[in-house]
Design a protein around this motif. Sequence first.
Motif, PDB file in Angstrom:
ATOM      1  N   LEU A  78     -15.471 -17.638  54.767  1.00 21.21           N
ATOM      2  CA  LEU A  78     -16.510 -16.902  54.050  1.00 21.21           C
ATOM      3  C   LEU A  78     -17.671 -16.708  55.013  1.00 21.21           C
ATOM      4  CD1 LEU A  78     -16.400 -18.787  50.612  1.00 21.21           C
ATOM      5  CD2 LEU A  78     -15.320 -16.592  51.203  1.00 21.21           C
TER       6      LEU A  78
ATOM      7  N   ALA B  35     -17.499 -12.301  47.781  1.00 19.12           N
ATOM      8  CA  ALA B  35     -17.551 -12.528  46.342  1.00 19.12           C
ATOM      9  C   ALA B  35     -16.191 -12.251  45.714  1.00 19.12           C
ATOM     10  CB  ALA B  35     -18.615 -11.634  45.713  1.00 19.12           C
TER      11      ALA B  35
ATOM     12  N   PHE C  55     -25.074 -12.020  43.440  1.00 22.08           N
ATOM     13  CA  PHE C  55     -24.043 -10.980  43.448  1.00 22.08           C
ATOM     14  C   PHE C  55     -24.435  -9.913  42.413  1.00 22.08           C
ATOM     15  CE2 PHE C  55     -19.540  -9.613  42.176  1.00 22.08           C
ATOM     16  CZ  PHE C  55     -19.442  -8.719  43.213  1.00 22.08           C
TER      17      PHE C  55
ATOM     18  N   SER D  72     -23.358 -10.977  38.676  1.00 18.84           N
ATOM     19  CA  SER D  72     -23.186 -12.369  39.075  1.00 18.84           C
ATOM     20  C   SER D  72     -22.323 -13.176  38.115  1.00 18.84           C
ATOM     21  CB  SER D  72     -24.546 -13.047  39.239  1.00 18.84           C
ATOM     22  OG  SER D  72     -25.284 -13.005  38.036  1.00 18.84           O
TER      23      SER D  72
ATOM     24  N   GLN E 196     -13.790 -15.017  46.439  1.00 17.32           N
ATOM     25  CA  GLN E 196     -13.994 -16.171  45.565  1.00 17.32           C
ATOM     26  C   GLN E 196     -13.326 -15.957  44.212  1.00 17.32           C
ATOM     27  OE1 GLN E 196     -18.323 -17.089  45.571  1.00 17.32           O
ATOM     28  NE2 GLN E 196     -18.274 -16.111  47.591  1.00 17.32           N
TER      29      GLN E 196
ATOM     30  N   LEU F 238     -22.129 -23.656  48.892  1.00 19.74           N
ATOM     31  CA  LEU F 238     -20.689 -23.387  48.972  1.00 19.74           C
ATOM     32  C   LEU F 238     -19.968 -24.520  49.698  1.00 19.74           C
ATOM     33  CD1 LEU F 238     -20.753 -19.580  49.890  1.00 19.74           C
ATOM     34  CD2 LEU F 238     -19.726 -20.545  47.823  1.00 19.74           C
TER      35      LEU F 238
ATOM     36  N   ALA G 122     -17.146 -19.814  40.583  1.00 22.50           N
ATOM     37  CA  ALA G 122     -17.673 -21.075  41.111  1.00 22.50           C
ATOM     38  C   ALA G 122     -17.260 -22.275  40.263  1.00 22.50           C
ATOM     39  CB  ALA G 122     -19.190 -21.002  41.222  1.00 22.50           C
TER      40      ALA G 122
ATOM     41  N   PHE H 174     -14.288 -23.956  41.946  1.00 27.20           N
ATOM     42  CA  PHE H 174     -14.321 -24.368  43.350  1.00 27.20           C
ATOM     43  C   PHE H 174     -13.822 -25.799  43.550  1.00 27.20           C
ATOM     44  CE2 PHE H 174     -17.937 -21.256  44.742  1.00 27.20           C
ATOM     45  CZ  PHE H 174     -17.061 -20.202  44.574  1.00 27.20           C
TER      46      PHE H 174
ATOM     47  N   ASP I 198     -21.825 -12.762  49.353  1.00 24.65           N
ATOM     48  CA  ASP I 198     -22.386 -12.896  48.015  1.00 24.65           C
ATOM     49  C   ASP I 198     -21.773 -14.127  47.344  1.00 24.65           C
ATOM     50  OD1 ASP I 198     -23.560  -9.882  46.984  1.00 24.65           O
ATOM     51  OD2 ASP I 198     -22.216  -9.882  48.711  1.00 24.65           O
ATOM     52  N   SER I 199     -22.554 -14.810  46.513  1.00 27.59           N
ATOM     53  CA  SER I 199     -22.035 -15.973  45.787  1.00 27.59           C
ATOM     54  C   SER I 199     -23.013 -16.359  44.688  1.00 27.59           C
ATOM     55  CB  SER I 199     -21.827 -17.165  46.730  1.00 27.59           C
ATOM     56  OG  SER I 199     -23.050 -17.525  47.364  1.00 27.59           O
ATOM     57  N   TYR I 200     -22.507 -17.128  43.736  1.00 37.24           N
ATOM     58  CA  TYR I 200     -23.326 -17.677  42.653  1.00 37.24           C
ATOM     59  C   TYR I 200     -24.192 -16.577  42.013  1.00 37.24           C
ATOM     60  CZ  TYR I 200     -21.899 -22.008  44.974  1.00 37.24           C
ATOM     61  OH  TYR I 200     -21.183 -23.017  45.555  1.00 37.24           O
TER      62      TYR I 200
ATOM     63  N   THR J 273     -19.123 -14.139  40.011  1.00 31.89           N
ATOM     64  CA  THR J 273     -19.191 -15.209  41.004  1.00 31.89           C
ATOM     65  C   THR J 273     -19.511 -16.554  40.356  1.00 31.89           C
ATOM     66  OG1 THR J 273     -21.400 -14.303  41.466  1.00 31.89           O
ATOM     67  CG2 THR J 273     -19.679 -13.890  43.082  1.00 31.89           C
TER      68      THR J 273
END
Length: 288
Positions: A126, A108, A135, A211, A111, A247, A218, A221, A130-132, A214
Amino acid sequence: MAISTSLGRAHEVDLPGGRIRYYDSGEGAPIVFVHGLLVNADLWRKVVPGLVAAGYRCVAPEWPLGSHEIPVPTADLTPTGVADLIAAFLERLDLRDVTLVANDTGGAITQVLLARNRSRVGRVVLASVDSYESFLPGPLKGLPWIARIPGSVRATIEPMRIRALQRLPIGFGWVAKRPIPPDIADSYLLPSRNSAAIRKDLRRLLKTLKSRYTLDAAKHFGKIDIPVLVAWASEDKFFPVSFAERLAKDFPKATLTLIDDSYTFLPEDQPELLTSAILEFTRLHATP
């Protein structure tokens, strides 16, 4: 507290907000590791030797995520602050075209780093992160609120003195499929148990793990045009494969590799397979 000798020699470097210890081994193109919450450089002890043997320089810092031994009382321990600390570390060591390898919470933060300053990063791995909206992941989402209660961090960590509890979901049971050796578990857990200053750092960090960081990262990205390997534990209990697929879709130059018979801690459960995936990825995307 002993750190695995396979990580190389220990060094220390002064960065904005505090001093960081790191382990350096090998020569060649640099690979820098980003561990997650309540672990340290020992997470990579079974991955580094294979990468060094293949001709890479492996740099494994102890990031201030709760298992560090050097307190950083003036450091910014928000996700953006730690991301900036990583960027400062790469600059301080003059590392360029770096392969970042991140796991769990470290993913995370990586990112966030990619969205803020990827000038020294050439490619990213990765590995179950954790993501989006995840997190922290669902079972841990209450930690930032618990951390606001004075004394809560010590009360949460103290039961982990009991070895049997370390295999429960509140310990390592949902992140490592196989038992973590006692000396490694001590390496992860003793700093926060033994030091009020480390617990204070950990509490400051925990209160910020939300979150929104993250989700904001995002949004960037689609503009991140460096190669990304999404290496995911197919049996991950915290991070569903659907997040890995998301991802891999959102990063323009991403590939997805699933690794069987592992939970989140791929470097613990399947170090050989993770090492092979990293080597294949870095060779495919080597700088001419």
